[in-house]
Write an enzyme that holds these catalytic residues in place. Structure first.
Site, mmCIF file in Angstrom:
data_model
loop_
_atom_site.group_PDB
_atom_site.id
_atom_site.type_symbol
_atom_site.label_atom_id
_atom_site.label_comp_id
_atom_site.label_asym_id
_atom_site.label_seq_id
_atom_site.Cartn_x
_atom_site.Cartn_y
_atom_site.Cartn_z
ATOM 1 N N GLY A 1 0.842 -1.204 0.000
ATOM 2 C CA GLY A 1 0.000 0.000 0.000
ATOM 3 C C GLY A 1 0.872 1.248 0.000
ATOM 4 O O GLY A 1 1.804 1.340 0.793
ATOM 5 N N ARG B 1 0.709 -5.086 -4.974
ATOM 6 C CA ARG B 1 0.782 -6.252 -4.086
ATOM 7 C C ARG B 1 1.066 -7.429 -5.011
ATOM 8 O O ARG B 1 0.432 -7.564 -6.051
ATOM 9 C CB ARG B 1 -0.525 -6.443 -3.330
ATOM 10 C CG ARG B 1 -0.910 -5.181 -2.513
ATOM 11 C CD ARG B 1 -1.803 -5.528 -1.353
ATOM 12 N NE ARG B 1 -2.312 -4.334 -0.673
ATOM 13 C CZ ARG B 1 -1.672 -3.699 0.311
ATOM 14 N NH1 ARG B 1 -0.505 -4.141 0.731
ATOM 15 N NH2 ARG B 1 -2.200 -2.646 0.891
ATOM 16 N N GLY C 1 5.737 -1.538 3.698
ATOM 17 C CA GLY C 1 5.284 -2.016 5.004
ATOM 18 C C GLY C 1 5.649 -3.472 5.227
ATOM 19 O O GLY C 1 6.626 -3.989 4.654
ATOM 20 N N ASP C 2 4.835 -4.106 6.011
ATOM 21 C CA ASP C 2 5.071 -5.472 6.450
ATOM 22 C C ASP C 2 5.382 -6.458 5.310
ATOM 23 O O ASP C 2 6.400 -7.151 5.321
ATOM 24 C CB ASP C 2 3.787 -5.886 7.180
ATOM 25 C CG ASP C 2 3.926 -7.185 7.885
ATOM 26 O OD1 ASP C 2 4.660 -7.219 8.872
ATOM 27 O OD2 ASP C 2 3.316 -8.180 7.410
ATOM 28 N N THR D 1 4.449 3.150 5.428
ATOM 29 C CA THR D 1 3.056 2.693 5.513
ATOM 30 C C THR D 1 2.295 3.651 6.405
ATOM 31 O O THR D 1 2.850 4.146 7.394
ATOM 32 C CB THR D 1 2.943 1.267 6.083
ATOM 33 O OG1 THR D 1 1.563 1.000 6.405
ATOM 34 C CG2 THR D 1 3.755 1.054 7.344
ATOM 35 N N ASP E 1 0.040 2.721 8.323
ATOM 36 C CA ASP E 1 -0.460 1.967 9.479
ATOM 37 C C ASP E 1 0.373 2.127 10.749
ATOM 38 O O ASP E 1 -0.083 1.804 11.841
ATOM 39 C CB ASP E 1 -0.543 0.464 9.141
ATOM 40 C CG ASP E 1 -1.512 0.172 8.006
ATOM 41 O OD1 ASP E 1 -2.361 1.039 7.724
ATOM 42 O OD2 ASP E 1 -1.402 -0.897 7.392
ATOM 43 N N ASP F 1 2.795 0.303 11.775
ATOM 44 C CA ASP F 1 2.837 -1.015 12.433
ATOM 45 C C ASP F 1 4.135 -1.771 12.179
ATOM 46 O O ASP F 1 4.158 -2.997 12.247
ATOM 47 C CB ASP F 1 1.638 -1.861 11.954
ATOM 48 C CG ASP F 1 1.681 -2.112 10.450
ATOM 49 O OD1 ASP F 1 2.476 -1.447 9.747
ATOM 50 O OD2 ASP F 1 0.928 -2.979 9.970
ATOM 51 N N ARG G 1 -5.214 -1.770 9.097
ATOM 52 C CA ARG G 1 -5.163 -3.236 9.022
ATOM 53 C C ARG G 1 -5.336 -3.824 10.425
ATOM 54 O O ARG G 1 -6.389 -3.614 11.018
ATOM 55 C CB ARG G 1 -3.850 -3.706 8.389
ATOM 56 C CG ARG G 1 -3.962 -5.077 7.740
ATOM 57 C CD ARG G 1 -2.661 -5.477 7.091
ATOM 58 N NE ARG G 1 -2.375 -4.721 5.902
ATOM 59 C CZ ARG G 1 -2.826 -5.016 4.687
ATOM 60 N NH1 ARG G 1 -3.570 -6.087 4.524
ATOM 61 N NH2 ARG G 1 -2.519 -4.299 3.637
ATOM 62 N N GLU H 1 -15.099 10.704 21.407
ATOM 63 C CA GLU H 1 -15.650 10.235 22.687
ATOM 64 C C GLU H 1 -15.215 8.797 22.966
ATOM 65 O O GLU H 1 -14.994 8.409 24.101
ATOM 66 C CB GLU H 1 -17.187 10.291 22.665
ATOM 67 C CG GLU H 1 -17.782 11.629 23.048
ATOM 68 C CD GLU H 1 -17.462 12.745 22.074
ATOM 69 O OE1 GLU H 1 -17.329 12.460 20.874
ATOM 70 O OE2 GLU H 1 -17.320 13.898 22.514
HETATM 71 O O1 F6P Z 1 -1.369 -1.153 4.703
HETATM 72 C C1 F6P Z 1 -1.993 0.020 4.286
HETATM 73 C C2 F6P Z 1 -3.453 -0.188 4.086
HETATM 74 O O2 F6P Z 1 -4.024 1.025 3.643
HETATM 75 C C3 F6P Z 1 -4.219 -0.725 5.292
HETATM 76 O O3 F6P Z 1 -4.491 0.280 6.239
HETATM 77 C C4 F6P Z 1 -5.434 -1.312 4.652
HETATM 78 O O4 F6P Z 1 -5.996 -2.338 5.437
HETATM 79 C C5 F6P Z 1 -4.877 -1.874 3.359
HETATM 80 O O5 F6P Z 1 -3.681 -1.165 3.098
HETATM 81 C C6 F6P Z 1 -5.793 -1.745 2.168
HETATM 82 O O6 F6P Z 1 -5.187 -2.391 1.106
HETATM 83 P P1 F6P Z 1 -5.647 -2.254 -0.418
HETATM 84 O O7 F6P Z 1 -5.245 -0.873 -0.894
HETATM 85 O O8 F6P Z 1 -4.883 -3.315 -1.124
HETATM 86 O O9 F6P Z 1 -7.112 -2.408 -0.428
#
Ligand code: F6P
Length: 319
Positions: free
Chosen positions: A11, A72, A102-103, A125, A127, A129, A171, A187
């Site tokens: 991503g 991907r 990212g990961d 990323t 995220d 993470d 994610r 909240e």
């Molecule tokens: O890892 C980045 C991210 O945007 C996540 O937050 C999300 O779950 C995922 O990629 C969405 O992936 P895609 O763009 O392949 O739908």
């Protein structure tokens, strides 16, 4: 090392462009040649690789997305796919590779490193993470996008005395929800790292309503459940007029913030320094505002830790 490659994968995140610029300019500054791999690991397998010059990365520092494109790539998870990638790198005379992502991108870089091809990972990323860094490239911009949306939703929520459930990305990680919820005065914040109790949430919202609150904002991390599902549960537990907003991929776009541009510039340059020093198989990061690097093979065994003190603080401030 005379020639390196750079790719972005998975991503995209705002700040990948300044990271690419930093890699290219730092490498050329040190008399290296740089090749861009277009389209992530899929482009590596198919040999979509072109030489980059100083001017190739002009006028991109402020742009979202990635000039190298991203993808991907399930094929790169297989040993055959990885071998094709290594063959392409060798055919182009590339001796080291900077992988920004990212990961999943780190897993690809780890596989190449294990097969003897030096890679350095740069955490890109939204995220936040990735283990081994307190912050990832794109997180700050994504947060600003989310709070901009949240502030706007708050206006209409107040006018109509409504409860809004806002679903954000991340994610399996709750960082975007937690930080944006805290910054946006939500909240309630729901994150995968902490279980929630619907009765407590309903009770909190009810008390706020009785004290004269004109709106309620609930930020739900996608790793907990969908905003729509949560809103259904909430409607069964309360009689609040509830609406849902799923922010989706807008969180991945936009011009990178100053913080992301600086982070990307620092991390990209450090990755090149490591390759120059013959230190492949590393991942770079930022800890206590200092650049760090660590073994990419160990990196994925570590666990990214969400700051639970921030969660407690958000609970205390949103009474
Ligand atoms: O890892 C980045 C991210 O945007 C996540 O937050 C999300 O779950 C995922 O990629 C969405 O992936 P895609 O763009 O392949 O739908």
């Amino acid at each position: 090392m005379k020639r390196i490659g750079v790719l972005t994968s998975g991503g995209d995140s705002p700040g990948m462009n300044p990271a690419i610029r930093s890699v290219v300019r730092k490498a050329i500054y040190h008399n290296l040649e740089v090749y861009g791999v277009f389209g992530g690991y899929a482009g590596l397998i198919s040999g979509n690789i072109k030489k980059l010059e100083l001017g190739s990365v002009g006028d991109i520092i402020h742009r979202g997305g990635t000039m190298l494109q991203s993808a991907r790539c399930p094929e790169f998870k297989t040993p055959e796919g990885q071998q094709k990638g290594i063959d392409q790198l060798k055919a182009h005379g590339i001796e080291g590779l900077v992988v920004i992502g990212g990961d999943g991108s780190y897993r690809g870089a780890k596989a190449l490193t294990e097969q003897g091809f030096p890679c350095v990972g740069v955490p890109g990323t939204i995220d936040n993470d990735i283990p081994g860094t307190e912050i990832t490239i794109g997180f700050d911009t994504a947060l600003n996008t989310v709070i901009d949306a949240l502030d706007k939703i708050r206006d209409t929520a107040t006018s109509h005395e409504r409860t809004f459930v806002i679903e954000v990305m991340g994610r399996n990680a709750g960082d975007i929800a937690l930080w944006s919820g805290l910054a946006g005065g939500a909240e309630t914040i729901l994150i995968p790292e902490v279980d929630y109790n619907m009765e407590d949430i309903a009770d909190r919202l009810q008390k706020g309503h009785e004290r004269g609150k004109k709106h309620s904002i609930i930020v739900v991390a996608e790793g907990v459940c969908s905003g729509v599902d949560f809103a259904k549960q909430l409607s069964e537990a309360t009689n609040f007029d509830t609406r849902v907003s799923v922010l989706g991929h807008m969180q991945r776009g936009g011009s990178p913030t100053a913080a992301d541009r600086v982070l990307a510039s620092r991390l990209g340059a450090r990755a090149v320094e490591l390759l120059i020093d013959g230190k492949g198989g590393r991942a770079v990061g930022l800890e206590k505002n200092s650049l760090v690097d660590y073994d990419i093979i160990e990196a994925l065994d570590r666990k990214h830790k969400l700051d639970l003190d921030l969660y407690t603080l958000s609970q205390e401030l949103s009474i």
